[in-house]
Design a protein around this motif. Structure first.
Motif, short mmCIF file in Angstrom:
data_model
loop_
_atom_site.label_atom_id
_atom_site.label_comp_id
_atom_site.label_asym_id
_atom_site.label_seq_id
_atom_site.Cartn_x
_atom_site.Cartn_y
_atom_site.Cartn_z
N GLY A 52 0.80 -1.23 0.00
CA GLY A 52 0.00 0.00 0.00
C GLY A 52 0.83 1.27 0.00
N ASP A 53 2.11 1.16 -0.35
CA ASP A 53 2.97 2.33 -0.30
C ASP A 53 3.07 3.07 -1.64
OD1 ASP A 53 4.41 0.42 -1.66
OD2 ASP A 53 6.26 0.66 -0.50
N GLN A 54 2.27 2.64 -2.63
CA GLN A 54 2.25 3.35 -3.91
C GLN A 54 1.67 4.75 -3.70
OE1 GLN A 54 0.41 0.57 -3.34
NE2 GLN A 54 1.47 -1.10 -4.37
N ILE A 55 2.30 5.73 -4.32
CA ILE A 55 1.90 7.13 -4.11
C ILE A 55 1.23 7.67 -5.36
CG2 ILE A 55 2.76 9.48 -3.74
CD1 ILE A 55 4.99 8.26 -2.03
N ARG A 56 0.09 8.33 -5.16
CA ARG A 56 -0.64 8.97 -6.25
C ARG A 56 -0.93 10.43 -5.88
NH1 ARG A 56 1.25 5.08 -8.04
NH2 ARG A 56 0.22 3.31 -9.08
N ASP A 57 -1.03 11.26 -6.91
CA ASP A 57 -1.40 12.66 -6.74
C ASP A 57 -2.90 12.75 -7.04
OD1 ASP A 57 -1.72 15.39 -6.81
OD2 ASP A 57 -0.51 15.72 -8.59
N TRP A 58 -3.70 13.07 -6.03
CA TRP A 58 -5.16 12.99 -6.16
C TRP A 58 -5.77 14.34 -6.53
CZ3 TRP A 58 -7.58 8.44 -6.34
CH2 TRP A 58 -6.89 7.33 -5.86
N LEU A 59 -6.62 14.32 -7.55
CA LEU A 59 -7.25 15.52 -8.12
C LEU A 59 -8.76 15.37 -8.06
CD1 LEU A 59 -7.16 18.17 -9.86
CD2 LEU A 59 -6.98 16.66 -11.87
N PHE A 60 -9.43 16.31 -7.36
CA PHE A 60 -10.89 16.27 -7.28
C PHE A 60 -11.47 16.53 -8.67
CE2 PHE A 60 -15.10 18.04 -5.84
CZ PHE A 60 -15.55 16.88 -5.22
N VAL A 61 -12.42 15.70 -9.09
CA VAL A 61 -12.87 15.70 -10.48
C VAL A 61 -13.48 17.05 -10.90
CG1 VAL A 61 -15.20 14.80 -10.00
CG2 VAL A 61 -14.07 14.32 -12.22
N GLU A 62 -14.10 17.76 -9.97
CA GLU A 62 -14.68 19.05 -10.34
C GLU A 62 -13.60 20.11 -10.56
OE1 GLU A 62 -17.75 19.92 -7.49
OE2 GLU A 62 -18.78 18.02 -7.90
N ASP A 63 -12.48 20.00 -9.84
CA ASP A 63 -11.32 20.85 -10.12
C ASP A 63 -10.78 20.55 -11.51
OD1 ASP A 63 -11.15 22.44 -7.82
OD2 ASP A 63 -9.99 20.95 -6.73
N HIS A 64 -10.75 19.27 -11.85
CA HIS A 64 -10.27 18.88 -13.18
C HIS A 64 -11.17 19.43 -14.27
CE1 HIS A 64 -8.88 15.39 -16.01
NE2 HIS A 64 -8.31 16.54 -16.31
N ALA A 65 -12.48 19.35 -14.06
CA ALA A 65 -13.42 19.86 -15.07
C ALA A 65 -13.20 21.36 -15.32
CB ALA A 65 -14.86 19.61 -14.60
N ARG A 66 -12.95 22.12 -14.26
CA ARG A 66 -12.65 23.54 -14.43
C ARG A 66 -11.38 23.74 -15.24
NH1 ARG A 66 -10.93 26.37 -10.91
NH2 ARG A 66 -10.35 24.88 -9.27
N ALA A 67 -10.38 22.92 -14.94
CA ALA A 67 -9.11 23.03 -15.66
C ALA A 67 -9.28 22.72 -17.15
CB ALA A 67 -8.09 22.08 -15.04
N LEU A 68 -10.03 21.68 -17.45
CA LEU A 68 -10.23 21.29 -18.85
C LEU A 68 -10.95 22.37 -19.64
CD1 LEU A 68 -11.11 17.50 -18.45
CD2 LEU A 68 -8.92 18.53 -19.07
N TYR A 69 -11.92 23.01 -19.02
CA TYR A 69 -12.61 24.09 -19.72
C TYR A 69 -11.67 25.27 -19.95
CZ TYR A 69 -16.14 27.43 -21.14
OH TYR A 69 -16.86 28.35 -21.86
N LYS A 70 -10.81 25.55 -18.99
CA LYS A 70 -9.78 26.59 -19.17
C LYS A 70 -8.92 26.29 -20.38
CE LYS A 70 -9.27 29.87 -15.86
NZ LYS A 70 -8.91 31.28 -16.13
N VAL A 71 -8.52 25.04 -20.50
CA VAL A 71 -7.62 24.66 -21.59
C VAL A 71 -8.31 24.78 -22.95
CG1 VAL A 71 -6.35 22.73 -22.62
CG2 VAL A 71 -6.16 23.18 -20.16
N VAL A 72 -9.53 24.25 -23.07
CA VAL A 72 -10.18 24.27 -24.37
C VAL A 72 -10.55 25.69 -24.81
CG1 VAL A 72 -12.64 24.01 -23.71
CG2 VAL A 72 -11.76 22.90 -25.80
N THR A 73 -10.73 26.59 -23.86
CA THR A 73 -11.11 27.96 -24.22
C THR A 73 -9.92 28.93 -24.25
OG1 THR A 73 -11.65 28.42 -21.89
CG2 THR A 73 -13.47 27.76 -23.34
N GLU A 74 -8.87 28.65 -23.49
CA GLU A 74 -7.76 29.60 -23.39
C GLU A 74 -6.39 29.00 -23.71
OE1 GLU A 74 -7.80 31.77 -19.67
OE2 GLU A 74 -9.97 31.50 -19.47
N GLY A 75 -6.31 27.67 -23.83
CA GLY A 75 -5.03 27.03 -24.08
C GLY A 75 -4.50 27.32 -25.47
N LYS A 76 -3.18 27.17 -25.63
CA LYS A 76 -2.51 27.44 -26.90
C LYS A 76 -2.39 26.16 -27.73
CE LYS A 76 0.29 31.24 -25.05
NZ LYS A 76 1.68 31.72 -24.79
#
Length: 365
Positions: A227-251
């Motif tokens: 059980g010592d495997q390490i993951r970086d956990w991202l709340f899915v609603e934070d991810h959804a905000r990020a994805l919309y940022k990318v599709v509208t403002e990303g290069k």
């Protein structure tokens, strides 16, 4: 905008659809073939919106994709449709090759055919946003493998690809296809790679919902290896905000890593869930008494960690939820939505373990 979202009935895809309909004036065309992990019950809150439409289409079906593009005329594509469970990819890799590689190729070609016929203004505005995973990078040094005072590395957008599982290899392949379609054909593409997502509407084959539901039913809570495997956990609603940022403002042509800034060992995640359940649904014995240790997954990556500073600096995004606040919200959601959990499992999956029949032993290497 009108955005075509593939996999919009899945875990992350449905969060993206709900976010866009609830927080913008954009329209959504949800393209999903409704495999075992796709569920329209995840979209009940927005299904009657005039800005939402649904097409039950497999992304490997070029004829149907051409019809969807011609009918709906999207301004952007957000491609989330994918087979995504590592254990399932070990037991049956063929579906991952078909959906993640062949499906992405088919979607790219349909998008390119549509894009090539747009007028110059709409052609310039069009975006193809491919959503991928940090697992394409392989794994990182674990804290017990480096000196105590050494800085631990993180995944950067420039980190070389070294996928470990059939799942991550298939996603790496799809990433390469997307970038090749930009370089060769000029299709305006953007790629994002995210860390482990968690939150409401997560199919119960994944660690957090699996542990919550098993705990409530008094079943064992299986921990792979130590059980010592390490993951970086991202709340899915934070991810959804990020994805919309990318599709509208990303290069165009850029890659953006999206992480939750929450590195946790798997055992710590399970213990935290048990503590939350002890407070919310107490019983005679602590839920942690149900923890058991099982044979590790073949080729199991030990550590993931994302440096998402590019997202913060260039697009002004950072996660809102801490792991504690997000996990508490997640546990409470499952407690309130046990009927949803039962519905998505009926006839397809009963939380049995997958990926243990590979016939491979690391002791032989």
């Amino acid at each position: 905008m009108k955005i075509l979202v593939t996999g919009g009935a899945g875990f992350i895809g449905s969060a993206v659809v709900r976010h866009i309909i609830a927080n913008t004036t954009d329209s959504i065309v949800n393209v999903d073939c409704l495999t075992y992990a796709g569920n329209l019950e995840s979209l009940v809150s927005i299904e009657n919106s005039k800005r939402y439409s649904f097409e039950q289409v497999n992304i490997c079906d070029r004829v149907e994709l051409d019809r969807v593009f011609s009918l709906h005329k999207p301004d952007a594509v957000m491609h989330l449709a994918a087979e995504s469970h590592v254990d399932r990819s070990i037991s049956g890799p063929a579906a991952f090759i078909e959906t993640n590689i062949v499906g992405t190729y088919t979607l790219l070609e349909a998008a390119r055919a549509y894009w090539s016929k747009l007028d110059s203004q709409n052609k310039q505005m069009f975006r193809f946003h491919h959503i991928s995973t940090d697992e394409v990078y392989g794994d990182l040094p674990h804290p017990d493998e480096v000196e105590a005072d050494a800085d631990l590395p993180m995944f950067m957008e420039t980190t070389p690809y070294m996928p470990s599982s059939p799942y991550s290899a298939s996603k790496a392949s799809s990433d390469h296809l997307v970038r090749a379609w930009l370089r060769t054909y000029g299709l305006p593409t953007i790629v994002t790679n995210c860390s482990n997502n968690y939150g409401p509407y997560h199919f119960p084959e994944k660690l957090i919902p699996l542990v919550i539901l098993n705990a409530l039913e008094g079943k064992e809570l299986p921990i792979y290896g130590q059980g010592d495997q390490i993951r970086d956990w991202l709340f899915v609603e934070d991810h959804a905000r990020a994805l919309y940022k990318v599709v509208t403002e990303g290069k165009i042509g850029e890659t953006y890593n999206i992480g939750g800034h929450n590195e946790k060992q798997n055992l710590e995640v399970v213990q935290t869930i048990c503590s939350i359940l002890d407070a919310l649904v107490p019983k005679d014995e602590p839920y942690a008494e149900q923890i058991t240790y099982v044979q590790d997954r073949p080729g199991h990556d030990r550590r993931y960690a994302i440096d998402s500073s590019k997202m913060q600096k260039e697009l002004g995004w950072s996660p809102v939820e801490t792991f504690d606040t997000g996990l508490r919200k997640t546990v409470q959601w499952y407690l309130n939505n046990l009927k949803w959990c039962q519905n998505v499992q009926d006839g397809s999956y009963q939380r049995e373990r997958l990926g243990v029949d590979s016939g491979y032993s690391q002791e032989n290497t």
